[in-house]
Motif scaffolding. Structure first.
Motif, mmCIF file in Angstrom:
data_model
loop_
_atom_site.group_PDB
_atom_site.id
_atom_site.type_symbol
_atom_site.label_atom_id
_atom_site.label_comp_id
_atom_site.label_asym_id
_atom_site.label_seq_id
_atom_site.Cartn_x
_atom_site.Cartn_y
_atom_site.Cartn_z
ATOM 1 N N LEU A 183 -48.868 -19.260 -55.048
ATOM 2 C CA LEU A 183 -48.229 -20.523 -54.666
ATOM 3 C C LEU A 183 -48.760 -21.687 -55.502
ATOM 4 O O LEU A 183 -48.045 -22.661 -55.748
ATOM 5 C CB LEU A 183 -48.455 -20.796 -53.179
ATOM 6 N N LEU A 184 -50.023 -21.547 -55.948
ATOM 7 C CA LEU A 184 -50.623 -22.581 -56.793
ATOM 8 C C LEU A 184 -50.337 -22.368 -58.280
ATOM 9 O O LEU A 184 -50.729 -23.186 -59.105
ATOM 10 C CB LEU A 184 -52.141 -22.612 -56.575
ATOM 11 N N GLY A 185 -49.674 -21.256 -58.611
ATOM 12 C CA GLY A 185 -49.363 -20.968 -60.011
ATOM 13 C C GLY A 185 -50.356 -20.070 -60.692
ATOM 14 O O GLY A 185 -50.459 -20.063 -61.923
ATOM 15 N N GLY A 186 -51.109 -19.278 -59.922
ATOM 16 C CA GLY A 186 -52.119 -18.396 -60.492
ATOM 17 C C GLY A 186 -51.538 -17.243 -61.281
ATOM 18 O O GLY A 186 -50.333 -16.962 -61.217
ATOM 19 N N ALA A 187 -52.433 -16.559 -62.025
ATOM 20 C CA ALA A 187 -52.022 -15.507 -62.953
ATOM 21 C C ALA A 187 -52.052 -14.141 -62.285
ATOM 22 O O ALA A 187 -53.120 -13.569 -62.069
ATOM 23 C CB ALA A 187 -52.935 -15.517 -64.186
ATOM 24 N N LEU A 188 -50.885 -13.624 -61.946
ATOM 25 C CA LEU A 188 -50.748 -12.283 -61.382
ATOM 26 C C LEU A 188 -50.098 -11.388 -62.425
ATOM 27 O O LEU A 188 -49.193 -11.825 -63.148
ATOM 28 C CB LEU A 188 -49.888 -12.320 -60.117
ATOM 29 N N GLY A 189 -50.537 -10.143 -62.535
ATOM 30 C CA GLY A 189 -49.947 -9.242 -63.507
ATOM 31 C C GLY A 189 -50.400 -7.824 -63.289
ATOM 32 O O GLY A 189 -50.994 -7.483 -62.258
ATOM 33 N N VAL A 190 -50.165 -6.984 -64.288
ATOM 34 C CA VAL A 190 -50.538 -5.583 -64.182
ATOM 35 C C VAL A 190 -52.046 -5.428 -64.007
ATOM 36 O O VAL A 190 -52.524 -4.495 -63.374
ATOM 37 C CB VAL A 190 -50.042 -4.807 -65.420
ATOM 38 N N GLY A 191 -52.802 -6.391 -64.558
ATOM 39 C CA GLY A 191 -54.250 -6.339 -64.413
ATOM 40 C C GLY A 191 -54.694 -6.460 -62.971
ATOM 41 O O GLY A 191 -55.715 -5.872 -62.573
ATOM 42 N N THR A 192 -53.944 -7.205 -62.172
ATOM 43 C CA THR A 192 -54.268 -7.353 -60.754
ATOM 44 C C THR A 192 -54.144 -6.014 -60.041
ATOM 45 O O THR A 192 -54.996 -5.627 -59.236
ATOM 46 C CB THR A 192 -53.333 -8.391 -60.101
ATOM 47 N N VAL A 193 -53.073 -5.296 -60.357
ATOM 48 C CA VAL A 193 -52.846 -3.983 -59.749
ATOM 49 C C VAL A 193 -53.901 -2.992 -60.224
ATOM 50 O O VAL A 193 -54.461 -2.230 -59.422
ATOM 51 C CB VAL A 193 -51.436 -3.465 -60.084
ATOM 52 N N LEU A 194 -54.177 -2.988 -61.533
ATOM 53 C CA LEU A 194 -55.191 -2.079 -62.076
ATOM 54 C C LEU A 194 -56.542 -2.337 -61.429
ATOM 55 O O LEU A 194 -57.252 -1.393 -61.039
ATOM 56 C CB LEU A 194 -55.293 -2.256 -63.591
ATOM 57 N N TYR A 195 -56.908 -3.589 -61.288
ATOM 58 C CA TYR A 195 -58.190 -3.936 -60.674
ATOM 59 C C TYR A 195 -58.247 -3.443 -59.228
ATOM 60 O O TYR A 195 -59.228 -2.829 -58.809
ATOM 61 C CB TYR A 195 -58.392 -5.448 -60.730
ATOM 62 N N ALA A 196 -57.188 -3.716 -58.485
ATOM 63 C CA ALA A 196 -57.162 -3.338 -57.075
ATOM 64 C C ALA A 196 -57.308 -1.827 -56.892
ATOM 65 O O ALA A 196 -57.970 -1.360 -55.959
ATOM 66 C CB ALA A 196 -55.872 -3.829 -56.424
ATOM 67 N N LEU A 197 -56.705 -1.055 -57.788
ATOM 68 C CA LEU A 197 -56.748 0.395 -57.671
ATOM 69 C C LEU A 197 -58.058 0.987 -58.185
ATOM 70 O O LEU A 197 -58.528 2.006 -57.670
ATOM 71 C CB LEU A 197 -55.579 1.019 -58.446
ATOM 72 N N ALA A 198 -58.649 0.348 -59.197
ATOM 73 C CA ALA A 198 -59.775 0.964 -59.902
ATOM 74 C C ALA A 198 -61.143 0.514 -59.432
ATOM 75 O O ALA A 198 -62.108 1.291 -59.515
ATOM 76 C CB ALA A 198 -59.650 0.694 -61.408
ATOM 77 N N ILE A 199 -61.266 -0.726 -58.923
ATOM 78 C CA ILE A 199 -62.609 -1.266 -58.723
ATOM 79 C C ILE A 199 -63.382 -0.518 -57.638
ATOM 80 O O ILE A 199 -64.599 -0.312 -57.762
ATOM 81 C CB ILE A 199 -62.545 -2.781 -58.420
ATOM 82 N N GLY A 200 -62.714 -0.089 -56.580
ATOM 83 C CA GLY A 200 -63.401 0.660 -55.528
ATOM 84 C C GLY A 200 -63.957 1.983 -56.026
ATOM 85 O O GLY A 200 -65.165 2.252 -55.894
ATOM 86 N N PRO A 201 -63.123 2.843 -56.605
ATOM 87 C CA PRO A 201 -63.632 4.108 -57.142
ATOM 88 C C PRO A 201 -64.696 3.925 -58.225
ATOM 89 O O PRO A 201 -65.671 4.681 -58.279
ATOM 90 C CB PRO A 201 -62.375 4.781 -57.702
ATOM 91 N N LEU A 202 -64.509 2.930 -59.116
ATOM 92 C CA LEU A 202 -65.494 2.712 -60.170
ATOM 93 C C LEU A 202 -66.855 2.345 -59.592
ATOM 94 O O LEU A 202 -67.890 2.885 -60.001
ATOM 95 C CB LEU A 202 -65.023 1.588 -61.113
ATOM 96 N N THR A 203 -66.858 1.417 -58.625
ATOM 97 C CA THR A 203 -68.122 0.990 -58.028
ATOM 98 C C THR A 203 -68.785 2.147 -57.284
ATOM 99 O O THR A 203 -69.996 2.355 -57.384
ATOM 100 C CB THR A 203 -67.885 -0.189 -57.078
ATOM 101 N N GLN A 204 -68.000 2.908 -56.548
ATOM 102 C CA GLN A 204 -68.547 4.047 -55.803
ATOM 103 C C GLN A 204 -69.147 5.077 -56.752
ATOM 104 O O GLN A 204 -70.185 5.679 -56.451
ATOM 105 C CB GLN A 204 -67.451 4.687 -54.956
ATOM 106 N N TRP A 205 -68.524 5.283 -57.900
ATOM 107 C CA TRP A 205 -69.020 6.252 -58.876
ATOM 108 C C TRP A 205 -70.306 5.759 -59.549
ATOM 109 O O TRP A 205 -71.254 6.526 -59.772
ATOM 110 C CB TRP A 205 -67.936 6.507 -59.914
#
Length: 223
Positions: A183-205
């Protein structure tokens, strides 16, 4: 799976006990290395121009309306989130306050040195490197066992007080900040999805490799 008794475990210590839990030089070095790398990873994702982590969508939208840098927005929102810790009865540690300051400073320093590349392949490389580095940085600062970051503490505090799962609370928080950021004009993109999917497994590993063993005699104490 049965955990071996010799394996280090993630603990929840008070701020004074954290400092008495042993191996402090190693833990402080690891903490600040992780926080600096976290800021660098944020900057890499920004320069990829392919989308940001959920909280950074909010930060990037906010700075479109006020004359501050992205790193300054990270610091500002970190301390605003810390204000929410008080009604949740969360107790900050040295790692909490350090997180609020160091990540934003490191992000701004990296952004000052790094420009956005024109080639799509290079931008994809920056995005992937940013996500991977973020996973490592998260494992480093959590593994130092010197306190949660402001946003992590908000998540755990809300989960404890509402009785909801950490996964549900985290999802709700991240969806909320993404919507506000958009709503404020922030940057959403494929990187947002990649981060959301990857950061949990990466940190756990990565976390077991960087989890520092603390003195067992202080684990059950609270400061």
């Amino acid at each position: 799976m049965i955990r071996r008794a010799t394996e280090p475990q993630l603990t929840d210590l008070g701020p004074v006990v954290q400092l008495r839990a042993g191996r402090l030089p190693r833990r402080l070095t690891q903490l600040y290395a992780g926080l600096v790398l976290y800021g660098v990873s944020l900057a890499l994702m920004v320069r990829s121009d392919l989308g940001l982590a959920p909280w950074d969508v909010l930060h990037s939208g906010f700075i479109r309306h006020v004359p501050i840098t992205l790193g300054q927005a990270v610091i500002l929102f970190s301390f605003l989130v810390l204000l929410l810790w008080f009604p949740l009865r969360e107790v900050p540690g040295i790692g909490t306050v350090s997180n609020a300051l160091v990540v934003g400073l490191a992000a701004d320093a990296t952004l000052a040195l790094l420009d956005r590349p024109d080639a799509v392949g290079l931008r994809i490389g920056l995005l992937v490197a940013g996500v991977l580095l973020n996973g490592l940085a998260t494992a480093l600062y959590i593994g130092a066992q010197l306190g949660r970051g402001p946003r992590d503490g908000l998540m755990t505090g809300l989960a404890r007080t509402t009785g909801r799962s950490l996964r549900l609370v985290r999802t709700a928080l991240e969806v909320t900040v993404v919507v506000i950021g958009l709503l404020l004009g922030g940057a959403l993109g494929v990187g947002t999805v990649l981060y959301a999917l990857a950061i949990g497994p990466l940190t756990q590993w990565m976390l077991p490799s960087w989890l520092v063993r603390v003195d067992p005699s202080v684990v059950d104490r609270r400061a």
